[in-house]
Design a protein around this motif. Structure first.
Motif, PDB file in Angstrom:
ATOM      1  N   LEU A 180     -20.403  62.985  38.663  1.00 27.97           N
ATOM      2  CA  LEU A 180     -20.038  62.621  40.025  1.00 27.97           C
ATOM      3  C   LEU A 180     -18.743  61.808  40.028  1.00 27.97           C
ATOM      4  O   LEU A 180     -18.468  61.052  39.101  1.00 27.97           O
ATOM      5  N   LYS A 181     -17.946  61.978  41.076  1.00 31.21           N
ATOM      6  CA  LYS A 181     -16.700  61.225  41.205  1.00 31.21           C
ATOM      7  C   LYS A 181     -16.988  59.724  41.214  1.00 31.21           C
ATOM      8  O   LYS A 181     -18.019  59.266  41.701  1.00 31.21           O
ATOM      9  N   SER A 182     -16.052  58.948  40.687  1.00 32.62           N
ATOM     10  CA  SER A 182     -16.273  57.514  40.557  1.00 32.62           C
ATOM     11  C   SER A 182     -16.525  56.833  41.897  1.00 32.62           C
ATOM     12  O   SER A 182     -17.398  55.961  42.009  1.00 32.62           O
ATOM     13  N   LEU A 183     -15.774  57.232  42.935  1.00 34.39           N
ATOM     14  CA  LEU A 183     -15.978  56.610  44.247  1.00 34.39           C
ATOM     15  C   LEU A 183     -17.337  56.956  44.827  1.00 34.39           C
ATOM     16  O   LEU A 183     -17.938  56.147  45.534  1.00 34.39           O
ATOM     17  N   MET A 184     -17.838  58.158  44.518  1.00 39.27           N
ATOM     18  CA  MET A 184     -19.181  58.510  44.978  1.00 39.27           C
ATOM     19  C   MET A 184     -20.222  57.606  44.327  1.00 39.27           C
ATOM     20  O   MET A 184     -21.221  57.229  44.944  1.00 39.27           O
ATOM     21  N   LYS A 185     -19.997  57.246  43.081  1.00 39.62           N
ATOM     22  CA  LYS A 185     -20.925  56.340  42.407  1.00 39.62           C
ATOM     23  C   LYS A 185     -20.939  54.978  43.091  1.00 39.62           C
ATOM     24  O   LYS A 185     -21.994  54.363  43.275  1.00 39.62           O
ATOM     25  N   PHE A 186     -19.755  54.500  43.494  1.00 40.63           N
ATOM     26  CA  PHE A 186     -19.690  53.238  44.227  1.00 40.63           C
ATOM     27  C   PHE A 186     -20.363  53.367  45.596  1.00 40.63           C
ATOM     28  O   PHE A 186     -21.046  52.444  46.047  1.00 40.63           O
ATOM     29  N   VAL A 187     -20.163  54.498  46.251  1.00 38.65           N
ATOM     30  CA  VAL A 187     -20.792  54.729  47.554  1.00 38.65           C
ATOM     31  C   VAL A 187     -22.308  54.615  47.442  1.00 38.65           C
ATOM     32  O   VAL A 187     -22.968  53.920  48.218  1.00 38.65           O
ATOM     33  N   TRP A 188     -22.873  55.292  46.458  1.00 40.20           N
ATOM     34  CA  TRP A 188     -24.328  55.230  46.281  1.00 40.20           C
ATOM     35  C   TRP A 188     -24.764  53.839  45.842  1.00 40.20           C
ATOM     36  O   TRP A 188     -25.846  53.367  46.240  1.00 40.20           O
ATOM     37  N   GLY A 189     -23.942  53.175  45.058  1.00 42.47           N
ATOM     38  CA  GLY A 189     -24.283  51.822  44.642  1.00 42.47           C
ATOM     39  C   GLY A 189     -24.396  50.872  45.827  1.00 42.47           C
ATOM     40  O   GLY A 189     -25.361  50.099  45.939  1.00 42.47           O
ATOM     41  N   PHE A 190     -23.421  50.913  46.734  1.00 41.36           N
ATOM     42  CA  PHE A 190     -23.472  50.074  47.928  1.00 41.36           C
ATOM     43  C   PHE A 190     -24.644  50.457  48.825  1.00 41.36           C
ATOM     44  O   PHE A 190     -25.312  49.594  49.409  1.00 41.36           O
ATOM     45  N   THR A 191     -24.895  51.756  48.953  1.00 41.66           N
ATOM     46  CA  THR A 191     -25.991  52.217  49.807  1.00 41.66           C
ATOM     47  C   THR A 191     -27.325  51.686  49.317  1.00 41.66           C
ATOM     48  O   THR A 191     -28.161  51.222  50.106  1.00 41.66           O
ATOM     49  N   VAL A 192     -27.541  51.736  48.008  1.00 40.54           N
ATOM     50  CA  VAL A 192     -28.790  51.213  47.443  1.00 40.54           C
ATOM     51  C   VAL A 192     -28.821  49.692  47.504  1.00 40.54           C
ATOM     52  O   VAL A 192     -29.863  49.094  47.778  1.00 40.54           O
TER      53      VAL A 192
END
Length: 225
Positions: A42-54
């Motif tokens: 997964l793209k790095s920014l997507m990982k941050f997106v999911w991290g913030f969401t969780v």
């Protein structure tokens, strides 16, 4: 006892707060493990997106990631696209809201109107930013990504922030930055904003206003080819 008082009591209950902290920590641990072990593509920014969401919504955010954000999903759907879409808005808007309330109340000592204006402004800024970034990582140019974010995300951000900010003011309008309720109500309000904006994203995708983010299963197969 009214709904407001009941929620305030729950959000300041030490047992509930400790339990919620543990649940969020476990949810983040599961997310990080799965991203590292099974979804490193997964793209790095997507990982941050999911991290913030969780981080903001704990098990609800993790469930949304598991349902819509992993490369292992068996097929894509409108419902999955909508959650991926709202997660971008949410991760950015949530950051803007946390900064807005913290700076407005804790640093600038703004009253309600000033707090609302500053928080809305930062939520829009970070909401657009966390949408533009992933789009550019998918190969979209800056100008197109900026226009796409403005055109497709404004309705979602507006609904999310109206619900989130009004909920926070309703529950903790008199709380200071040193009060437990200030922070717990802020987290609660973020999740209310997420739930309110999800159907908006369903409609935006259904009527072609936005396409939704790339299917992660397709991304995984392309990058593994």
């Amino acid at each position: 006892m009214g709904i407001q008082q009941t929620l305030q009591n729950v959000l300041t209950n030490p047992t509930f707060l400790v339990a919620w902290g543990i649940v969020v920590a476990v949810s983040l641990g599961v997310l990080v493990w799965d991203l590292w072990r099974n979804n490193a593509k997964l793209k790095s920014l997507m990982k941050f997106v999911w991290g913030f969401t969780v981080l903001y919504s704990g098990p609800l955010g993790l469930a949304g990631y598991w349902y819509s954000g992993r490369t292992q999903i068996d097929h894509d759907s409108l419902w999955r696209k909508a959650f991926r879409s709202v997660s971008h808005c949410y991760s950015g808007c949530g950051t803007g809201e946390v900064l807005g309330f913290s700076v407005a109340v804790g640093l600038l000592a703004f009253k309600t109107t000033g707090t609302i204006v500053l928080t809305f402004a930062l939520a829009y800024f970070f909401g657009y930013l966390l949408t533009v970034g992933p789009l550019m990582q998918e190969g979209v140019g800056l100008t197109e990504a900026l226009w796409d974010a403005f055109y497709s995300e404004t309705a979602s951000i507006t609904v999310m922030e109206i619900v989130a900010i009004s909920t926070d003011i309703w529950l903790a309008g008199e709380a200071g930055i040193g009060d437990v309720l200030f922070w717990s109500a802020l987290v609660f309000s973020l999740t209310m904003g997420l739930l309110a904006a999800y159907p908006v994203n369903l409609l935006l995708i259904q009527f072609g206003v936005k396409e939704g983010m790339m299917n992660p299963a397709k991304m995984g197969s392309e990058m593994g080819a």
